[in-house]
Scaffold this active site. Structure first.
Site, PDB file in Angstrom:
ATOM      1  CB  SER A  80     -11.324  -4.272   8.783  1.00 36.39           C
ATOM      2  OG  SER A  80     -10.919  -3.103   9.437  1.00 36.39           O
ATOM      3  CD  GLU A  96      -7.992  -1.412  10.993  1.00 37.55           C
ATOM      4  OE1 GLU A  96      -7.998  -2.218  10.048  1.00 37.55           O
ATOM      5  OE2 GLU A  96      -7.871  -0.182  10.842  1.00 37.55           O
ATOM      6  NE  ARG A 116      -3.709  -2.316   2.362  1.00 36.89           N
ATOM      7  CZ  ARG A 116      -4.609  -2.610   3.297  1.00 36.89           C
ATOM      8  NH1 ARG A 116      -4.797  -1.777   4.310  1.00 36.89           N
ATOM      9  NH2 ARG A 116      -5.304  -3.728   3.227  1.00 36.89           N
ATOM     10  NE  ARG A 121      -1.204   4.531   9.101  1.00 35.69           N
ATOM     11  CZ  ARG A 121      -2.489   4.180   9.106  1.00 35.69           C
ATOM     12  NH1 ARG A 121      -3.041   3.737   7.996  1.00 35.69           N
ATOM     13  NH2 ARG A 121      -3.219   4.291  10.198  1.00 35.69           N
ATOM     14  NE  ARG A 178      -1.839  -1.788  11.554  1.00 31.49           N
ATOM     15  CZ  ARG A 178      -2.638  -0.734  11.429  1.00 31.49           C
ATOM     16  NH1 ARG A 178      -3.759  -0.682  12.146  1.00 31.49           N
ATOM     17  NH2 ARG A 178      -2.342   0.255  10.616  1.00 31.49           N
TER      18      ARG A 178
END
Length: 425
Positions: free
Chosen positions: A351, A348, A261, A276, A390
């Site tokens: 999801s 987070e 990403r 991130r 994460r």
């Protein structure tokens, strides 16, 4: 992708649902554009029919020696042949324009999704586990990790910002976490393991909704392929342009892959540490099911992800995202947030979303109900089970010791040769 027929049937309802996602009323414009397309298509069809009818009549007129009628018919056919290509081009242009306007509209939120502008208005569903109590000041993972093999400086030296070199104890922990996730999803929950392509074509990322809206958030090769931002892209598109039998469903697929990403919209966010990254690993879950089962499948998928966090004995909570925080393709999303003692807050880690038939329409993925001739669109769901990096961060922070070592969660002992502690170098 939305069905223009449904918009025509309930324009006010469509606008009301989109307004919950911050989109101004648009149904009237879509319907007007569709009416122009339909009128052009009708004129085209009538013209083609008349051309065929007149062409046949020319032969009959000549047989009857009526050259005047034959000449008039020939002139009419010539005029139609000149007009029809223009109508065909107009119909294509109108259809393309309509599809382009529909393609940038997000999915409609389900009725139970809370309204809100951003993450501050997400709804807490449940909390699991208690944050650990330390006798020392908890450190963040970027302070714990370097001595265990999270090499931030060399990652930047090799590739630039948002890249990390993972080595030694941290690399072993990273691999163990990914294998644990795959083993639980395939062994306990019946997901089929897939090794999918990491490079995909335009129509594949369009099918799952990353194009055209999220092009800036992805990496593209010079040859035109896209690096997948998540294995959801490859896994969901396995059923594109397919008609499945109802008894084939649900399909449950999982993959552990690198994800890429550009983080174009995350400038300044989480630039430190391993949270991130431009490149990271994630264990993805995808379900393809029937509309009547998608609600239960969403809960099941979320519980699968929760089970991994529970097995690792990590404190976490489930949040239901509000309309302003949901992804483009989602009709409802549950976020799982893990407790990070170093940051003293939840972050987070997964999801899980139901996309109803939104992606299926973009992919033309259908199924045939048992005993019926007509087909229907499938429902698609996707979720993280979990983001490996994460999860590593969460283990480092929740299992940190005063001497800089990190205790190994019990469930990971078999994956690390029985070692119960990661020692700093």
């Amino acid at each position: 992708m939305h069905d223009i027929r449904l918009i025509r049937n309930d324009p006010a309802g469509f606008d009301t649902a989109l307004a919950r996602r911050g989109v101004a009323p648009i149904a009237a414009g879509l319907i007007a554009l569709d009416e122009r397309r339909r009128a052009t298509a009708t004129e085209l069809q009538l013209g083609q029919a008349r051309r065929n009818e007149a062409s046949k009549a020319i032969g009959a007129a000549r047989t009857a020696k009526d050259e005047g009628v034959a000449a008039a018919l020939m002139a009419e056919v010539a005029g139609l042949k000149a007009r029809l290509p223009t109508l065909e081009a107009e119909e294509r242009e109108l259809a393309t324009a309509l599809d382009a306007r529909l393609a940038i509209l997000p999915n409609l939120p389900l009725a139970d999704v809370p309204d809100g502008a951003d993450e501050e208005e997400n709804a807490l569903v449940a909390t699991h586990g208690e944050p650990p109590a330390f006798t020392f000041e908890a450190r963040e993972h970027d302070a714990i990790g370097p001595a265990l093999g999270l090499d931030f400086s060399r990652g930047v030296a090799l590739s630039g910002a948002r890249f990390t070199l993972v080595r030694g104890a941290a690399a072993r922990l990273h691999r163990a976490l990914g294998q644990l996730m795959i083993d639980r999803l395939t062994g306990r929950h019946g997901y089929e393991l897939v090794v999918p392509p990491l490079l995909v074509r335009d129509e594949i990322v369009f099918g799952t909704g990353q194009l055209p809206k999220a092009a800036d958030d992805m990496f593209r090769t010079t040859e035109g392929h896209w690096l997948i931002p998540t294995a959801e892209v490859s896994l969901t598109n396995i059923v594109r342009e397919s008609i499945l039998a109802e008894d084939e469903l649900p399909l449950r697929l999982t993959a552990l892959t690198p994800c890429f990403r550009s983080e174009a919209g995350a400038a300044g966010r989480d630039t430190r540490g391993f949270i991130r990254q431009h490149q990271f690993e994630k264990c993805e879950m995808v379900s393809i099911t029937t509309p009547d089962r998608s609600e239960a499948e969403h809960e099941r998928m979320t519980q699968c992800a929760e089970g991994i966090l529970a097995a690792l004995e990590l404190p976490f909570r489930r949040m239901k995202l509000c309309t302003g925080d949901m992804g483009f393709t989602a009709a409802r999303t549950y976020d799982l947030e893990v407790w990070l003692p170093g940051q003293a807050r939840y972050r987070e880690i997964s999801s899980c979303s139901t996309c109803t038939d939104f992606q299926a329409r973009r992919m033309n993925a259908r199924y045939r109900p048992t005993g019926e001739k007509a087909t229907r669109f499938v429902h698609t769901l996707n979720g993280s089970g979990l983001a490996v990096g994460r999860t590593l961060v969460a283990v480092l922070e929740n299992y940190q010791q005063a001497d800089g070592s990190v205790a190994v969660p019990t469930v990971l002992l078999p994956y690390l040769g029985g070692a119960d502690r990661l020692e700093p170098a």
